[in-house]
Scaffold this motif. Structure first.
Motif, PDB file in Angstrom:
ATOM      1  N   LEU A 162      43.709  44.216  28.282  1.00  0.00           N
ATOM      2  CA  LEU A 162      43.439  43.794  29.649  1.00  0.00           C
ATOM      3  C   LEU A 162      44.548  44.346  30.539  1.00  0.00           C
ATOM      4  CD1 LEU A 162      41.976  41.593  27.790  1.00  0.00           C
ATOM      5  CD2 LEU A 162      42.121  40.095  29.778  1.00  0.00           C
ATOM      6  N   VAL A 163      44.137  45.080  31.570  1.00  0.00           N
ATOM      7  CA  VAL A 163      45.090  45.676  32.507  1.00  0.00           C
ATOM      8  C   VAL A 163      44.804  45.119  33.901  1.00  0.00           C
ATOM      9  CG1 VAL A 163      45.981  47.813  33.504  1.00  0.00           C
ATOM     10  CG2 VAL A 163      45.186  47.783  31.126  1.00  0.00           C
ATOM     11  N   PRO A 164      45.788  44.497  34.550  1.00  0.00           N
ATOM     12  CA  PRO A 164      45.555  43.943  35.891  1.00  0.00           C
ATOM     13  C   PRO A 164      45.121  45.024  36.877  1.00  0.00           C
ATOM     14  CG  PRO A 164      47.606  43.105  34.982  1.00  0.00           C
ATOM     15  CD  PRO A 164      47.149  44.202  34.067  1.00  0.00           C
ATOM     16  N   LYS A 165      44.117  44.709  37.685  1.00  0.00           N
ATOM     17  CA  LYS A 165      43.679  45.636  38.718  1.00  0.00           C
ATOM     18  C   LYS A 165      44.693  45.651  39.856  1.00  0.00           C
ATOM     19  CE  LYS A 165      38.738  45.291  37.756  1.00  0.00           C
ATOM     20  NZ  LYS A 165      37.402  44.898  38.282  1.00  0.00           N
ATOM     21  N   GLU A 166      44.873  46.827  40.433  1.00  0.00           N
ATOM     22  CA  GLU A 166      45.876  46.964  41.489  1.00  0.00           C
ATOM     23  C   GLU A 166      45.477  46.233  42.760  1.00  0.00           C
ATOM     24  OE1 GLU A 166      46.949  50.988  42.171  1.00  0.00           O
ATOM     25  OE2 GLU A 166      47.649  51.342  40.118  1.00  0.00           O
ATOM     26  N   SER A 167      44.184  46.173  43.032  1.00  0.00           N
ATOM     27  CA  SER A 167      43.724  45.472  44.233  1.00  0.00           C
ATOM     28  C   SER A 167      42.459  44.694  43.909  1.00  0.00           C
ATOM     29  CB  SER A 167      43.450  46.466  45.374  1.00  0.00           C
ATOM     30  OG  SER A 167      42.436  47.382  44.995  1.00  0.00           O
ATOM     31  N   LEU A 168      42.249  43.619  44.657  1.00  0.00           N
ATOM     32  CA  LEU A 168      41.096  42.750  44.447  1.00  0.00           C
ATOM     33  C   LEU A 168      40.219  42.742  45.701  1.00  0.00           C
ATOM     34  CD1 LEU A 168      42.751  39.614  42.779  1.00  0.00           C
ATOM     35  CD2 LEU A 168      41.843  41.660  41.666  1.00  0.00           C
ATOM     36  N   PRO A 169      38.929  42.497  45.525  1.00  0.00           N
ATOM     37  CA  PRO A 169      38.041  42.419  46.687  1.00  0.00           C
ATOM     38  C   PRO A 169      38.156  41.100  47.439  1.00  0.00           C
ATOM     39  CG  PRO A 169      36.799  42.057  44.678  1.00  0.00           C
ATOM     40  CD  PRO A 169      38.193  42.426  44.253  1.00  0.00           C
ATOM     41  N   ILE A 170      38.945  40.168  46.903  1.00  0.00           N
ATOM     42  CA  ILE A 170      39.223  38.918  47.595  1.00  0.00           C
ATOM     43  C   ILE A 170      40.737  38.749  47.681  1.00  0.00           C
ATOM     44  CG2 ILE A 170      37.077  37.818  46.831  1.00  0.00           C
ATOM     45  CD1 ILE A 170      38.736  36.297  44.740  1.00  0.00           C
ATOM     46  N   GLU A 171      41.170  37.847  48.535  1.00  0.00           N
ATOM     47  CA  GLU A 171      42.605  37.594  48.681  1.00  0.00           C
ATOM     48  C   GLU A 171      43.111  36.745  47.505  1.00  0.00           C
ATOM     49  OE1 GLU A 171      44.420  38.975  51.010  1.00  0.00           O
ATOM     50  OE2 GLU A 171      42.646  39.894  51.936  1.00  0.00           O
ATOM     51  N   GLU A 172      44.386  36.927  47.162  1.00  0.00           N
ATOM     52  CA  GLU A 172      44.965  36.173  46.052  1.00  0.00           C
ATOM     53  C   GLU A 172      44.795  34.666  46.244  1.00  0.00           C
ATOM     54  OE1 GLU A 172      46.321  36.856  43.181  1.00  0.00           O
ATOM     55  OE2 GLU A 172      46.440  39.034  43.245  1.00  0.00           O
ATOM     56  N   GLU A 173      44.968  34.205  47.478  1.00  0.00           N
ATOM     57  CA  GLU A 173      44.884  32.766  47.717  1.00  0.00           C
ATOM     58  C   GLU A 173      43.443  32.249  47.655  1.00  0.00           C
ATOM     59  OE1 GLU A 173      45.465  34.854  51.748  1.00  0.00           O
ATOM     60  OE2 GLU A 173      46.266  34.985  49.709  1.00  0.00           O
ATOM     61  N   GLU A 174      42.471  33.150  47.567  1.00  0.00           N
ATOM     62  CA  GLU A 174      41.068  32.738  47.476  1.00  0.00           C
ATOM     63  C   GLU A 174      40.578  32.616  46.030  1.00  0.00           C
ATOM     64  OE1 GLU A 174      38.954  34.586  51.448  1.00  0.00           O
ATOM     65  OE2 GLU A 174      39.329  35.970  49.765  1.00  0.00           O
ATOM     66  N   ARG A 175      41.419  32.969  45.072  1.00  0.00           N
ATOM     67  CA  ARG A 175      40.945  33.060  43.688  1.00  0.00           C
ATOM     68  C   ARG A 175      40.462  31.712  43.142  1.00  0.00           C
ATOM     69  NH1 ARG A 175      44.306  34.388  39.720  1.00  0.00           N
ATOM     70  NH2 ARG A 175      46.260  34.290  40.890  1.00  0.00           N
ATOM     71  N   LYS A 176      41.141  30.639  43.476  1.00  0.00           N
ATOM     72  CA  LYS A 176      40.722  29.331  42.970  1.00  0.00           C
ATOM     73  C   LYS A 176      39.346  28.951  43.504  1.00  0.00           C
ATOM     74  CE  LYS A 176      45.210  27.279  41.919  1.00  0.00           C
ATOM     75  NZ  LYS A 176      46.157  26.153  42.186  1.00  0.00           N
ATOM     76  N   ASP A 177      39.117  29.228  44.788  1.00  0.00           N
ATOM     77  CA  ASP A 177      37.809  28.928  45.368  1.00  0.00           C
ATOM     78  C   ASP A 177      36.727  29.822  44.756  1.00  0.00           C
ATOM     79  OD1 ASP A 177      38.722  26.915  47.066  1.00  0.00           O
ATOM     80  OD2 ASP A 177      39.246  28.337  48.643  1.00  0.00           O
ATOM     81  N   PHE A 178      37.057  31.085  44.524  1.00  0.00           N
ATOM     82  CA  PHE A 178      36.093  31.986  43.892  1.00  0.00           C
ATOM     83  C   PHE A 178      35.744  31.492  42.495  1.00  0.00           C
ATOM     84  CE2 PHE A 178      35.102  35.599  41.152  1.00  0.00           C
ATOM     85  CZ  PHE A 178      34.057  36.199  41.853  1.00  0.00           C
TER      86      PHE A 178
END
Length: 256
Positions: free
Chosen positions: A183-199
């Motif tokens: 597993l390699v972390p993606k450099e960028s996400l289509p959502i904001e980091e602070e939105e991950r819990k809601d997602f």
């Protein structure tokens, strides 16, 4: 030196096959700082110590940890920690950390979820898990094994299944096949980091009852949202791609 017997309560299955050990070590490759989870009797620890500038091995079993400490007493590049990886704070380690290991089946998913929360601190993870867990991590849309873990893992990480490890490669042999995944972390996400819990909450609700449709699992989402996202609410959650889940999340404010 007598080998400590496997402890069933800790889910211990020790890797013993030399060919598989060599394959796994080669897949992990050289490292600056590597953290090995669950080194056990040291089957991977010894070769990994030869290709890592600094190796930190975290072992919950105090007898095994003491045995490894004696074996590596003269190697300043190796640190043995007797600790539970589920409670180890990896954020205190240097950024760009690499993780590896043969994860106990009974805590593998919990460990992966915890580490994905630290994705910005990690370089990659190369770990062995039950094949069923590996298949869930990599499952594409419409795959029967696709679930919440699949969607969230693929949002945050690049997932690659590397090799299978058969039961006879272990002592004692488990009842299932294992798989090494990277597993390699993606450099960028289509959502904001602070939105991950809601997602994640939205995805969890969508999969709440696998036999139910999206409309039944997410009744608070209005018709106009399904129309705007071009997602049929009669579909089931496992049929959605990661991009569709992101689109549904961005358009709908119902669960935030």
């Amino acid at each position: 030196m007598a080998l400590p017997p496997p402890r069933k309560r800790l889910g211990q299955h020790f890797l013993t096959d030399p060919a598989k050990i060599e394959e796994i070590v080669a897949a992990i490759g050289p490292s600056d700082t590597l953290v090995e989870i669950g080194p056990g009797r040291g089957a991977l620890t010894h070769p990994l110590a030869g290709q890592a500038k600094r190796l930190i091995a975290i072992e919950k079993d105090s007898d095994l940890a003491a045995r490894l400490e004696r074996q590596f007493a003269d190697n300043p590049g190796v640190t043995i920690r007797c600790a539970d990886a589920l409670h180890e704070d990896l954020s205190v380690y240097p950024k760009g950390l690499r993780l590896a290991g043969n994860l106990p089946y009974n805590v593998a998913t919990a460990l992966l979820r915890r580490w994905m929360e630290l994705r910005t601190h990690l370089s990659d993870l190369t770990v062995m898990v039950q094949r069923e867990v590996a298949q869930r991590l990599a499952a594409p849309p419409d795959d029967p094994s696709r679930g919440q873990l699949s969607v969230v893992a693929q949002l945050l990480m690049q997932v690659e299944m590397l090799l299978d490890v058969e039961p006879e490669c272990f002592d004692p042999p488990p009842k299932v096949v294992s798989t090494v995944v990277r597993l390699v972390p993606k450099e960028s996400l289509p959502i904001e980091e602070e939105e991950r819990k809601d997602f994640t909450r939205l995805v969890r609700r969508a999969f709440a009852s696998r036999r139910k449709t999206l409309r039944n699992n997410l009744p608070e989402i209005p018709d106009r949202t399904w129309t705007e996202t071009n997602i049929d609410p009669q579909r089931r959650a496992e049929s959605l791609s990661g991009e569709e889940f992101v689109r549904l999340f961005q358009v709908s404010g119902a669960l935030r």
